[in-house]
Enzyme design. Structure first.
Site, PDB file in Angstrom:
ATOM      1  N   GLU A 202     -39.386 -34.695  43.390  1.00  0.00           N
ATOM      2  CA  GLU A 202     -38.486 -35.774  42.965  1.00  0.00           C
ATOM      3  C   GLU A 202     -37.033 -35.540  43.344  1.00  0.00           C
ATOM      4  OE1 GLU A 202     -39.149 -36.597  38.795  1.00  0.00           O
ATOM      5  OE2 GLU A 202     -41.316 -36.627  39.082  1.00  0.00           O
TER       6      GLU A 202
ATOM      7  N   HIS B 191     -48.701 -31.962  38.968  1.00  0.00           N
ATOM      8  CA  HIS B 191     -48.055 -31.932  40.281  1.00  0.00           C
ATOM      9  C   HIS B 191     -48.768 -30.958  41.218  1.00  0.00           C
ATOM     10  CE1 HIS B 191     -44.847 -34.632  39.328  1.00  0.00           C
ATOM     11  NE2 HIS B 191     -44.377 -33.887  38.341  1.00  0.00           N
TER      12      HIS B 191
ATOM     13  N   LEU C 252     -43.048 -23.574  36.450  1.00  0.00           N
ATOM     14  CA  LEU C 252     -43.587 -22.653  35.461  1.00  0.00           C
ATOM     15  C   LEU C 252     -45.075 -22.913  35.283  1.00  0.00           C
ATOM     16  CD1 LEU C 252     -43.116 -20.490  33.232  1.00  0.00           C
ATOM     17  CD2 LEU C 252     -42.944 -22.405  31.644  1.00  0.00           C
ATOM     18  N   VAL C 253     -45.421 -24.190  35.269  1.00  0.00           N
ATOM     19  CA  VAL C 253     -46.763 -24.601  34.910  1.00  0.00           C
ATOM     20  C   VAL C 253     -47.445 -25.263  36.109  1.00  0.00           C
ATOM     21  CG1 VAL C 253     -47.832 -26.533  33.696  1.00  0.00           C
ATOM     22  CG2 VAL C 253     -46.527 -24.834  32.419  1.00  0.00           C
TER      23      VAL C 253
ATOM     24  N   HIS D 195     -40.071 -29.034  41.412  1.00  0.00           N
ATOM     25  CA  HIS D 195     -40.142 -30.358  40.807  1.00  0.00           C
ATOM     26  C   HIS D 195     -39.075 -31.285  41.371  1.00  0.00           C
ATOM     27  CE1 HIS D 195     -40.244 -33.649  37.982  1.00  0.00           C
ATOM     28  NE2 HIS D 195     -41.456 -33.247  37.665  1.00  0.00           N
TER      29      HIS D 195
ATOM     30  N   GLU E  71     -33.805 -31.528  31.028  1.00  0.00           N
ATOM     31  CA  GLU E  71     -34.500 -30.907  29.890  1.00  0.00           C
ATOM     32  C   GLU E  71     -33.616 -29.862  29.232  1.00  0.00           C
ATOM     33  OE1 GLU E  71     -37.447 -32.046  28.855  1.00  0.00           O
ATOM     34  OE2 GLU E  71     -37.335 -33.480  30.507  1.00  0.00           O
TER      35      GLU E  71
ATOM     36  N   ILE F 275     -36.710 -24.230  35.000  1.00  0.00           N
ATOM     37  CA  ILE F 275     -36.390 -23.653  36.310  1.00  0.00           C
ATOM     38  C   ILE F 275     -34.910 -23.890  36.652  1.00  0.00           C
ATOM     39  CG2 ILE F 275     -36.975 -23.667  38.788  1.00  0.00           C
ATOM     40  CD1 ILE F 275     -39.322 -22.709  37.075  1.00  0.00           C
ATOM     41  N   ILE F 276     -34.432 -25.092  36.370  1.00  0.00           N
ATOM     42  CA  ILE F 276     -33.041 -25.421  36.702  1.00  0.00           C
ATOM     43  C   ILE F 276     -32.319 -25.937  35.458  1.00  0.00           C
ATOM     44  CG2 ILE F 276     -33.505 -25.945  39.145  1.00  0.00           C
ATOM     45  CD1 ILE F 276     -33.398 -28.971  38.241  1.00  0.00           C
TER      46      ILE F 276
HETATM   47 CO    CO Z   1     -42.947 -34.409  36.956  1.00  0.00          CO
END
Ligand code: CO
Length: 236
Positions: free
Chosen positions: A178, A210, A205-206, A147, A91, A86-87
Site C-alpha cells: 500500500e 497479505h 510481523l505477521v 505493508h 497504528e 514495523i514503522i
Molecule cells: Co493490510
C-alpha cells in the site's frame, strides 16, 4: 514501595491463529523472559481484529486503553510500552495518542520505538535478514513484501531498500502493498538483473492475509503470479 513493572506489548493484531502464536505470542514471551518479574500485558490496535476474535473464537484481546486500565486496577503505574509495529505509522500514532491521554494516571510511561525508526534499525534489520537468507546467491533475488501506507512514515521502506543496495545486496528488494516502492519498481529492477530465481518473503510481523494471498496466492494478481507472468521462477 516495591512496585511491579508493567510492560505493555502493542501489536496491530491478527486473526490467523498460527501467526498469532508464532509471531505475536513469541515476541511477548521473549519480552516476559527478558523481564521475568514484570507484569506483561497484550493489546491490539486493530478494533476489527479484536471484534473478529471475540465473535469467532470468544477470545478477548484488550485495546490499548483496556490494557492501561488493567495495569491501573493492578496498581501498576510504572509502565514500559513496546509496539511490535514495523514503522511509525497510523497504528503507532493512535497508540501514542491513547498513551498521552493516560500520562497523568501513571508515575512513568516509557515507550519503545517501532522496528524501522532510524538508520541503525534498518542496518540491524538488513543484517538479520541477510543472515537468515545467507545462502541466497548473487544469481537469485530476494523480494520482501512490506505493508506500506499513505502515512509519511512510509519512507522507511525506500530507505531500507536503498540501504540494502548500499550495503552490497543489489539483489535484495523491498516493495510494499500500500505504499512505495510498489512491485512495479521492483519488476523494473528484476528485468535488468534477470535473476535465476526470485524468492518472495513478507516483511511484516505477521504472515496473514497479505502474505498468504497477496504475496503467495495463486490468484492472477498475487505477486507470485505477476512475477511468474514476467517469466521469473518464483518461490515463497
Ligand atoms: Co493490510
Amino acid at each position: 514501595m516495591n512496585q511491579k513493572q508493567g510492560i505493555l506489548v502493542v501489536s496491530f493484531g491478527t486473526s490467523y491463529r498460527e501467526a498469532f502464536e508464532k509471531n505475536i505470542v513469541s515476541v511477548e514471551r521473549e519480552i516476559q523472559n527478558a523481564y521475568p518479574s514484570a507484569c506483561v500485558r497484550r493489546a491490539f490496535t486493530s478494533r476489527m481484529i479484536i471484534k473478529k476474535l471475540a465473535a469467532r473464537d470468544q477470545f478477548h484481546v484488550d485495546t490499548v486503553s483496556e490494557a492501561l486500565e488493567g495495569f491501573l486496577n493492578d496498581g501498576c503505574t510504572e509502565l514500559l510500552v513496546q509496539p511490535t509495529h514495523i514503522i511509525n505509522g497510523n497504528e503507532n500514532d493512535s497508540m501514542l495518542e491513547t498513551l498521552c491521554a493516560y500520562r497523568s494516571r501513571f508515575t512513568n510511561i516509557r515507550v519503545g520505538a517501532p522496528l524501522l525508526s532510524g538508520k541503525e534499525d534498518c542496518q540491524q534489520v538488513i543484517d538479520a535478514l541477510t543472515g537468515h537468507y545467507d545462502g541466497l546467491g548473487s544469481q537469485n533475488a530476494l523480494v520482501f513484501m512490506g505493508h506500506g501506507t499513505t502515512h509519511h512514515a512510509d519512507f522507511a521502506y525506500p530507505a531500507l531498500d536503498y540501504m540494502c543496495k548500499a550495503s552490497g545486496h543489489a539483489n535484495i528488494h523491498i516493495a510494499t502493498v500500500e505504499g512505495y516502492p510498489t512491485l512495479e519498481e521492483v519488476k523494473a529492477s528484476l528485468r535488468i538483473q534477470k535473476p535465476k530465481q526470485v524468492i518472495l518473503a513478507p516483511l511484516m510481523l505477521v504472515a496473514g492475509d497479505h502474505a498468504a494471498n497477496d504475496m503467495a496466492g495463486d490468484n492472477d494478481d498475487s505477486w507470485k503470479s505477476q512475477l511468474e507472468h514476467e517469466g521469473f521462477s518464483v518461490s515463497c
